[in-house]
Design an enzyme around this catalytic site. Structure first.
Site, PDB file in Angstrom:
ATOM      1  N   GLU A  61      -8.431  -7.422  -3.920  1.00  0.00           N
ATOM      2  CA  GLU A  61      -9.158  -8.278  -3.467  1.00  0.00           C
ATOM      3  C   GLU A  61     -10.016  -9.028  -4.507  1.00  0.00           C
ATOM      4  O   GLU A  61     -11.418  -9.042  -4.398  1.00  0.00           O
ATOM      5  CB  GLU A  61     -10.086  -7.644  -2.135  1.00  0.00           C
ATOM      6  CG  GLU A  61      -9.253  -7.121  -1.302  1.00  0.00           C
ATOM      7  CD  GLU A  61      -9.960  -6.285  -0.288  1.00  0.00           C
ATOM      8  OE1 GLU A  61     -11.346  -6.343  -0.435  1.00  0.00           O
ATOM      9  OE2 GLU A  61      -9.371  -5.630   0.713  1.00  0.00           O
ATOM     10  N   ASN A 108      -3.240  -6.615  -4.829  1.00  0.00           N
ATOM     11  CA  ASN A 108      -3.513  -6.400  -3.603  1.00  0.00           C
ATOM     12  C   ASN A 108      -4.379  -7.334  -2.825  1.00  0.00           C
ATOM     13  O   ASN A 108      -5.406  -7.146  -3.517  1.00  0.00           O
ATOM     14  CB  ASN A 108      -3.518  -4.873  -3.383  1.00  0.00           C
ATOM     15  CG  ASN A 108      -3.427  -4.444  -1.929  1.00  0.00           C
ATOM     16  OD1 ASN A 108      -2.181  -4.835  -1.298  1.00  0.00           O
ATOM     17  ND2 ASN A 108      -4.579  -3.676  -1.282  1.00  0.00           N
ATOM     18  N   HIS A 132      -3.760  -7.315   7.511  1.00  0.00           N
ATOM     19  CA  HIS A 132      -4.693  -7.034   8.736  1.00  0.00           C
ATOM     20  C   HIS A 132      -4.657  -8.402   9.613  1.00  0.00           C
ATOM     21  O   HIS A 132      -5.037  -9.233   9.336  1.00  0.00           O
ATOM     22  CB  HIS A 132      -5.948  -6.577   7.947  1.00  0.00           C
ATOM     23  CG  HIS A 132      -6.011  -5.568   7.097  1.00  0.00           C
ATOM     24  ND1 HIS A 132      -5.860  -4.189   7.756  1.00  0.00           N
ATOM     25  CD2 HIS A 132      -6.378  -5.248   5.871  1.00  0.00           C
ATOM     26  CE1 HIS A 132      -5.960  -3.346   6.732  1.00  0.00           C
ATOM     27  NE2 HIS A 132      -6.375  -4.035   5.830  1.00  0.00           N
ATOM     28  N   GLU A 139      -0.968  -2.784   4.121  1.00  0.00           N
ATOM     29  CA  GLU A 139      -1.978  -2.071   5.067  1.00  0.00           C
ATOM     30  C   GLU A 139      -2.148  -2.712   6.442  1.00  0.00           C
ATOM     31  O   GLU A 139      -2.925  -3.166   7.112  1.00  0.00           O
ATOM     32  CB  GLU A 139      -3.526  -2.616   4.711  1.00  0.00           C
ATOM     33  CG  GLU A 139      -3.535  -1.965   3.316  1.00  0.00           C
ATOM     34  CD  GLU A 139      -5.050  -2.262   2.619  1.00  0.00           C
ATOM     35  OE1 GLU A 139      -6.054  -2.593   3.199  1.00  0.00           O
ATOM     36  OE2 GLU A 139      -5.180  -2.570   1.276  1.00  0.00           O
ATOM     37  N   ASP A 190      -1.962  -3.545  10.181  1.00  0.00           N
ATOM     38  CA  ASP A 190      -2.367  -3.391  11.585  1.00  0.00           C
ATOM     39  C   ASP A 190      -2.488  -4.764  12.329  1.00  0.00           C
ATOM     40  O   ASP A 190      -2.652  -5.731  11.674  1.00  0.00           O
ATOM     41  CB  ASP A 190      -3.632  -2.463  11.545  1.00  0.00           C
ATOM     42  CG  ASP A 190      -4.791  -3.149  10.793  1.00  0.00           C
ATOM     43  OD1 ASP A 190      -4.763  -4.128  10.450  1.00  0.00           O
ATOM     44  OD2 ASP A 190      -5.538  -2.258  10.416  1.00  0.00           O
TER      45      ASP A 190
END
Length: 462
Positions: free
Chosen positions: A164, A205, A241, A269, A271
């Protein structure tokens, strides 16, 4: 300890469920052990040369129903928190790997590969890092990477080296590393990681880079520049996400353009959150969204795997960060598989299981028994109760008789009574009400010797 690439090969081969063709990464598929169990997501992914994994955290490792799913359904694990700086180097030069080692050991015991997360991130830093003088921070960062990546050398197949580092508009995030070291800190982090563990694949990432836009363009340009300069970068992690109904239309195109730079891509990651409470329409949209994401990965050879950010809604980070939102994962809070699970299952090539027996006593309540995984002396089962009537159920009971000496050793989401080979399971207080056309489920662990035939089950309403 095998090298990471060899560990990936072994895990994919061990969990593959087909014996024809070759894996997408060029590795031969091993024949699976003979079993009546339906394939897991990890097995289905392995048959396509990929992994399907979950993040996890230390407090959940003492939850038997949770670890039963975690250890059997997935062929990859990400250490959700305890490889981050605040845990691994809480005081300058003092390293602590005890918690992260527990998760890595769990993965190794269950033949799962591990993604390391994360070496350099602006968040979850130890407090002391902010006070390091500018002239010392590069050395401190290198030392941290050398120690952490060195400790897990040979045990981690991927490292999220930097996490990030970009803002939404594509500019650099003004982290302590950016401010005190400058633009070069990312490249320096990758160089240090390569020196510490030459066998691990090194990833950048980030979130909100799943589709094409200003932020993903900035990451793309950085990766392109690194490849041209010979900076050791092997992959890009798209956190994914996502929001219900808002999967970027360019996700596959974006994965492909990164792959065309000569790097691997992973969905790290995943979701897909919704406004709660859930309902049938939201579940259907979520299932469609998960299917879209999985299909996008499968369409690009260098998309090597998918990780959900934990697998059960009861352990999701979403509700604490986005009030009023949640239900983002493929299992509900009681470890029942949601429509999103079955969408992933089918996208990975799974077909409805043939190892089920359904009993119905004429009341409109139907039970379906499945063996979801099996090993020498033990197995995991799941029973789904479906309300086939036009009115809601207020309670249910499922019964069966084992035919080969099997025993239930642990059961969740139901109240168990046994008498010899006879098994009876009643609903808990929280899952007895099942709407018209709806379903619920319970899971269990069992033991067996010789054979493990599927029994005939019957469902009765309260």
């Amino acid at each position: 300890m095998p090298a990471p690439a060899e560990r990936v090969r072994r895990v994919l081969a061990a969990t593959a469920v087909v014996v024809t063709g070759t894996l997408a990464v060029g590795m031969a598929v091993a024949a699976p052990a003979t079993t009546d169990a339906a394939p897991t997501l990890g097995q289905l992914a392995a048959a396509k040369g990929r992994y399907f994994g979950s993040a996890t955290d230390n407090p959940t490792l003492n939850n038997a129903p949770y670890t039963a799913v975690l250890g059997s359904e997935f062929n990859q694990i990400t250490v959700g928190n305890t490889q981050k700086w605040q845990y691994t180097e809480p005081s300058r030069g003092q390293f602590d790997y005890r918690q992260a080692d527990q998760i890595v050991a769990f993965a190794q015991a269950h033949n799962q590969v591990v993604r390391g997360h994360t070496l350099v991130w602006h968040n979850q830093l130890a407090d002391w890092v902010a006070g390091v003088p500018a002239g010392e921070l590069l050395g401190v960062m290198r030392n941290h990477i050398t120690n952490v990546a060195g400790h897990f050398k040979g045990q981690v197949v991927h490292w999220d080296v930097v996490n990030e580092a970009f803002e939404e508009d594509g500019t650099r995030r003004q982290s302590v590393f950016q401010q005190k070291i400058g633009d070069s800190y990312i490249a320096e982090a990758f160089k240090a990681a390569r020196a510490a563990d030459p066998g691990a694949k090194l990833y950048y990432n980030d979130y909100n880079i799943e589709g094409i836009g200003a932020k993903s363009d900035a990451v793309y340009n950085m990766v392109k520049s690194f490849k041209q300069q010979g900076i050791p970068i092997d992959g890009v992690g798209l956190q994914a996400h996502l929001i219900l109904g808002q999967v970027p239309s360019t996700v596959q195109q974006n994965i492909q353009r990164f792959a065309d730079l000569g790097v691997d891509v992973a969905l790290t990651e995943l979701d897909i959150r919704m406004r709660t409470p859930r309902d049938a329409a939201k579940d259907a949209q979520q299932a469609a969204d998960y299917r879209t994401v999985v299909n996008a990965c499968l369409a690009v050879t260098r998309c090597v795997g998918i990780t959900v950010w934990d697998f059960s809604d009861g352990y999701s980070w979403i509700p604490s960060v986005f009030p009023g939102e949640g239900a983002a994962l493929i299992y509900d809070e009681n470890f029942a598989k949601k429509p999103s699970y079955w969408a992933v299952y089918e996208a990975l090539g799974g077909t409805p299981t043939t190892t089920t027996t359904t009993g119905d006593n004429g009341t409109g309540c139907t039970a379906t028994y499945r063996v979801t995984s099996q090993w020498n002396g033990g197995f995991q089962g799941e029973v789904t109760i479906r309300n086939n009537s036009s009115t809601a159920l207020s309670g249910w009971t499922v019964k069966w008789t084992f035919g080969a000496g099997q025993k239930v050793t642990n059961l969740w989401n139901g109240k168990l009574t046994t008498s010899g080979q006879d098994v009876s399971v009643r609903n808990e207080s929280y899952n007895g009400s099942v709407g018209a056309g709806g379903s619920t489920s319970f899971g269990f662990l069992g033991s067996w010797t010789g054979t493990n035939p599927v029994p005939t089950v019957a469902c009765a309403t309260a």
